[in-house]
Design an enzyme around this catalytic site. Structure first.
Site, PDB file in Angstrom:
ATOM      1  N   LYS A   1      32.528 -52.775 -18.277  1.00  0.00           N
ATOM      2  CA  LYS A   1      31.311 -53.501 -17.923  1.00  0.00           C
ATOM      3  C   LYS A   1      30.659 -54.192 -19.130  1.00  0.00           C
ATOM      4  CE  LYS A   1      29.933 -51.609 -13.511  1.00  0.00           C
ATOM      5  NZ  LYS A   1      29.081 -50.677 -12.760  1.00  0.00           N
TER       6      LYS A   1
ATOM      7  N   ARG B   1      34.727 -44.320 -11.415  1.00  0.00           N
ATOM      8  CA  ARG B   1      35.253 -45.535 -10.781  1.00  0.00           C
ATOM      9  C   ARG B   1      35.846 -46.403 -11.887  1.00  0.00           C
ATOM     10  NH1 ARG B   1      33.347 -50.669  -9.599  1.00  0.00           N
ATOM     11  NH2 ARG B   1      34.128 -51.560  -7.639  1.00  0.00           N
TER      12      ARG B   1
END
Lengths: 169, 287
Positions: free
Chosen positions: B222, B256
């Site tokens: 991210k 995840r």
């Protein structure tokens, strides 16, 4: 009287458990032999180096006085291969063969004469003292009537035996 | 508490890898690599082989882009869920959607988990999860509209906000009839947050774990990792794994991820250090 000899490896202790047991066959043999010695009731004695005594007490608990049955936690050299704890020493195999034969034949005299100085060089000094003392203690007082060798191997370059002795009471 | 994800149950101490499978032409990391259904299926086969317990199938990228209506979203994911369900009965199938209508269709097709990455934007999603016995992931977004980037959002305390909002969402799910053991909370790094917020959530993840609800973290590649290290997408694995380690030490349960193998090793190593997991096979110094 039943006597069992098992190795003094710390890998037998629960606090050093792995998800995948590094010594599954040895552990199974140790537990089978321990169950056999306990068939006669609590053991009357345990023997071993400080590490060996911890292993022995883990397996059979504290001994009860004045009953037969003995569990001895002691093994062979720790120098059988390059990757062994003490690295390789060409004398290790011969040393282990001598001690292994004494255990496999119930030869108490031979045990009492173990070459302790050599054993010390092969990282087996404490266990050699234990086995020699076992031989001296029993020689002349009992005879080994029957022997079963449950395990005889050096999977990590350390010699392990699991041996059952049925002795004259 | 046992974690129940649809058809599947997991022990208290189990950590789970949730592998991202995009049925999108434009997601930030894979840039459409699994847009074709067969490519997406190959990705499922691969991540199952790598040990993922969960796949998270998404039909809409998180970032702003072309509007995808519910029918188009269903077209991307519903039949694919059915195909994966058929091929992998033991796999947990999660679908990344905020829409109740899509949630119902994927649950019909065999989904076990509804991963609501947009924090309850559609209030009907919990009812769908309840009626199908599915699990739900309750995320914190600070209330932003789905598929928007954060712009000058401030929190008095981002962790308190994440804890309060995800707990409220979790309780709402339970009231709607979702089983308590089927509710997971997720602080949702980078969703409605700047990099400083995501770093603080990582640093204080133990406060989310302390709520007692199982915590999912979605850290993989991210922007908060990229901005922390000034690295583009494609060069963020090491940073991702460092953040993963911090979250694992705090006690996160579900990860995840894009990279299953590397994350599994990181999580297992941290939990072994923490004493929550045995070494796989230890003999050194013991023989």
């Amino acid at each position: 009287m039943r006597i069992v000899v098992v190795p003094s490896t710390l890998a037998l202790l629960p606090r050093y458990a792995s998800a995948s047991d590094p010594i599954p066959e040895l552990r199974a043999a140790v537990h089978a032999a321990t169950a056999w010695v306990l068939e006669d009731g609590p053991v009357g004695g345990v023997a071993g180096s400080p590490a060996g005594l911890e292993v022995a007490r883990h397996l059979v608990g504290d001994p009860v006085e004045a009953v037969p049955g003995l569990l001895v936690a002691a093994g062979g050299s720790a120098m059988r291969t390059e990757n062994a704890p003490g690295a390789f020493d060409e004398r290790a195999e011969g040393y282990d063969a001598v001690v292994g034969k004494a255990l496999a034949t119930g030869d108490l005299e031979a045990l009492s004469r173990i070459d302790v100085p050599l054993a010390e060089e092969l990282w087996a000094g404490e266990d050699a003292l234990v086995l020699a003392a076992l031989g001296r203690r029993l020689a002349g007082t009992t005879r080994v009537l029957d022997v079963q060798v449950d395990y005889d191997d050096a999977p990590y370059g350390v010699q392990y035996w699991v041996v059952r002795w049925q002795c004259e009471s | 508490m046992t974690l129940k994800l649809g058809r599947h149950s997991f022990a208290d101490d189990a950590t789970l890898m949730m592998a991202i499978v995009n049925r999108t032409p434009d997601s930030f990391y894979d840039k459409g690599a699994t847009w074709a259904e067969d490519k997406a299926f190959e990705r499922v086969v691969q991540v199952v082989d790598e040990g993922a317990e969960i796949v998270d199938i998404g039909g809409i990228k998180a970032a702003p882009g072309v509007f995808i209506d519910p029918d188009e979203e269903k077209g991307r994911v519903v039949d694919f869920v059915a195909r994966v369900r058929d091929a992998f009965p033991g796999l947990v199938i999660s679908v990344d959607t905020w829409r109740a209508e899509v949630g119902a269709a994927v649950c019909e097709a065999g989904a076990d988990v509804l991963n609501d990455a947009w924090g309850g934007a559609d209030p009907g999603l919990v009812d769908v999860a309840a009626s199908y016995g599915a699990a739900i992931i309750c995320t914190h977004t600070g209330g932003v509209t789905p598929r928007t980037r954060p712009f000058r959002i401030e929190y008095d305390d981002v962790v308190k906000s994440a804890v309060a909002d995800t707990i409220a969402y979790a309780e709402r799910a339970v009231l709607a009839g979702v089983a308590r053991e089927s509710v997971v909370i997720d602080p949702a790094h980078d969703f409605g947050k700047n990099t400083f917020h995501s770093l603080e959530l990582t640093r204080r993840l133990d406060e989310m774990v302390a709520t007692g609800w199982p915590v999912l973290v979605s850290l993989s590649n991210k922007d908060f990792v990229g901005e922390s290290l000034d690295l583009p997408v494609g060069e963020r694995l090491t940073g991702t794994l460092a953040a993963t380690a911090v979250c694992a030490l705090a006690g996160a349960r579900i990860y995840r991820v894009h990279e299953v193998v590397e994350t599994r090793q990181t999580v297992d190593m941290v939990n072994t250090i923490a004493g929550r997991r045995l070494p796989q096979r230890a003999i050194r110094g013991l023989a």
